[in-house]
Design a protein around this motif. Structure first.
Motif, PDB file in Angstrom:
ATOM      1  N   ASN A  53      13.326  -2.253   0.079  1.00 49.26           N
ATOM      2  CA  ASN A  53      12.321  -2.848  -0.802  1.00 49.26           C
ATOM      3  C   ASN A  53      11.049  -3.253  -0.062  1.00 49.26           C
ATOM      4  O   ASN A  53      10.459  -4.300  -0.333  1.00 49.26           O
ATOM      5  CB  ASN A  53      12.903  -4.071  -1.518  1.00 49.26           C
ATOM      6  CG  ASN A  53      14.116  -3.730  -2.364  1.00 49.26           C
ATOM      7  OD1 ASN A  53      15.242  -4.001  -1.948  1.00 49.26           O
ATOM      8  ND2 ASN A  53      13.910  -3.139  -3.521  1.00 49.26           N
ATOM      9  N   SER A  54      10.613  -2.421   0.873  1.00 50.34           N
ATOM     10  CA  SER A  54       9.463  -2.750   1.705  1.00 50.34           C
ATOM     11  C   SER A  54       8.332  -1.754   1.494  1.00 50.34           C
ATOM     12  O   SER A  54       8.553  -0.626   1.041  1.00 50.34           O
ATOM     13  CB  SER A  54       9.874  -2.773   3.183  1.00 50.34           C
ATOM     14  OG  SER A  54      10.788  -3.828   3.423  1.00 50.34           O
ATOM     15  N   GLU A  55       7.126  -2.182   1.825  1.00 50.67           N
ATOM     16  CA  GLU A  55       5.956  -1.319   1.821  1.00 50.67           C
ATOM     17  C   GLU A  55       5.572  -1.042   3.266  1.00 50.67           C
ATOM     18  O   GLU A  55       5.280  -1.969   4.025  1.00 50.67           O
ATOM     19  CB  GLU A  55       4.798  -1.986   1.092  1.00 50.67           C
ATOM     20  CG  GLU A  55       5.048  -2.222  -0.385  1.00 50.67           C
ATOM     21  CD  GLU A  55       3.859  -2.878  -1.062  1.00 50.67           C
ATOM     22  OE1 GLU A  55       2.824  -2.207  -1.230  1.00 50.67           O
ATOM     23  OE2 GLU A  55       3.970  -4.064  -1.402  1.00 50.67           O
ATOM     24  N   VAL A  56       5.572   0.235   3.633  1.00 53.59           N
ATOM     25  CA  VAL A  56       5.272   0.661   5.000  1.00 53.59           C
ATOM     26  C   VAL A  56       4.082   1.617   4.895  1.00 53.59           C
ATOM     27  O   VAL A  56       4.237   2.783   4.529  1.00 53.59           O
ATOM     28  CB  VAL A  56       6.497   1.327   5.652  1.00 53.59           C
ATOM     29  CG1 VAL A  56       6.213   1.665   7.111  1.00 53.59           C
ATOM     30  CG2 VAL A  56       7.729   0.420   5.542  1.00 53.59           C
ATOM     31  N   LEU A  57       2.902   1.122   5.245  1.00 53.33           N
ATOM     32  CA  LEU A  57       1.666   1.812   4.887  1.00 53.33           C
ATOM     33  C   LEU A  57       0.730   1.973   6.078  1.00 53.33           C
ATOM     34  O   LEU A  57       0.551   1.037   6.870  1.00 53.33           O
ATOM     35  CB  LEU A  57       0.928   1.038   3.792  1.00 53.33           C
ATOM     36  CG  LEU A  57       1.728   0.664   2.538  1.00 53.33           C
ATOM     37  CD1 LEU A  57       0.874  -0.193   1.603  1.00 53.33           C
ATOM     38  CD2 LEU A  57       2.234   1.895   1.815  1.00 53.33           C
ATOM     39  N   ASN A  58       0.152   3.170   6.211  1.00 52.97           N
ATOM     40  CA  ASN A  58      -1.000   3.419   7.092  1.00 52.97           C
ATOM     41  C   ASN A  58      -0.725   3.084   8.552  1.00 52.97           C
ATOM     42  O   ASN A  58      -1.556   2.458   9.233  1.00 52.97           O
ATOM     43  CB  ASN A  58      -2.223   2.629   6.605  1.00 52.97           C
ATOM     44  CG  ASN A  58      -2.691   3.053   5.225  1.00 52.97           C
ATOM     45  OD1 ASN A  58      -2.124   3.968   4.627  1.00 52.97           O
ATOM     46  ND2 ASN A  58      -3.700   2.409   4.710  1.00 52.97           N
TER      47      ASN A  58
END
Length: 290
Positions: free
Chosen positions: A206-211
């Motif tokens: 449930n994580s956001e792993v961005l850029n």
């Protein structure tokens, strides 16, 4: 862009909750302690089963006040240090400045925790060594050389704990078991967003792993991993990368708009269950179904 309110407060600056006299040097606490002003130097746990509550004040680096060792010898400097203690809690602490490790927890077990705390501008934000049963809640590593480093540890849980703007990895785990990261925001780190090496039972949920500058989530030589319900986008290389990983579960992830590959599982990986994922493209061995 999702930005946790906790991180906004770091950028805007928190208002000091009082006007007591600041302290300096090496502070060793042997009972539950609440700061009443900023502290420049180091704070060490001198006993188990106690709490350090910074009450929103900062632990600040200066070459003069932080020149002593964080351990028993050497020149390593850190803001907050726990060595071979159990049942300790760090809460409401903002560690700021050029420490080698902003927070260094070693040999700590028996349900210890770090809550509502942050590290900014250190070589490594938080270092965990030879620890177990340690939990992080609503905390962050911001603009450090590396965000979180976990070594030779087990049963470490990160909840709503963020790693952003590191020049290295956001989360870097080696030779550890059952390290899980959930509800995290992992953004714009210079190398990998999240990396696990030789770390069975690793989890990202449930994580956001961005850029991130290399891979979004990278797993090497790690069995029984659990990667579920994450958004992985904008990595320069691979979004989700598995190398020599067996018997894991990868489900309900959205992995798109990454660089070379959105999903990359090598031929040495086997027995992984992929289900319900939205994957823009593949490299390596493609499971069916996925």
């Amino acid at each position: 862009m999702y930005v946790r309110a906790f991180l906004v407060s770091l950028v805007l600056g928190a208002v000091a909750p009082g006007a007591a006299r600041a302290t300096t040097g090496i502070m060793t606490i042997t009972q539950t302690t609440t700061l009443t002003a900023n502290h420049t130097g180091q704070i060490r746990f001198g006993a188990s089963n106690i709490t350090l509550d910074c009450d929103g004040y900062e632990v600040r680096f200066s070459p003069r006040q932080a020149s002593g060792s964080c351990g028993t010898s050497g020149t390593m400097t850190c803001g907050i240090r726990s060595l071979n203690r159990t049942g300790i809690t760090i809460r409401n602490c903002d560690v700021v400045g050029a420490y080698d490790y902003g927070i260094w927890i070693q040999g700590t077990s028996t349900t210890s925790s770090v809550r509502d705390s942050s590290v900014t501008d250190a070589g490594v934000g938080v270092r965990v060594d030879s620890a177990s049963d340690l939990q992080f809640f609503n905390s962050a590593a911001v603009s450090n050389g590396a965000g979180f480093e976990i070594r030779d540890s087990s049963d470490i849980l990160f909840t709503s704990t963020d790693a952003v703007y590191s020049t290295g990895d956001g989360f870097d785990t080696n030779d550890s078991t059952n390290v899980r990261i959930q509800y995290a925001f992992v953004f714009a780190n210079g190398v990998n967003g999240i990396e696990f090496d030789d770390s069975p039972g690793a989890g990202v949920l449930n994580s956001e792993v961005l850029n991130n500058g290399q891979h979004g989530v990278s797993l090497d030589n790690s069995s029984a991993v659990y990667i579920s319900a994450n958004l992985i986008q904008g990595s320069i290389q691979n979004g989700l990368r598995l190398q020599n990983c067996d018997s894991g579960t990868i489900r309900y992830n959205q992995v798109d708009n990454n660089g070379a590959c959105n999903a990359n599982q090598d031929a040495a990986s086997s027995g992984n269950t992929w289900t319900g994922n939205t994957l823009q493209n593949w490299c390596g061995t493609v499971p069916n179904p996925h």
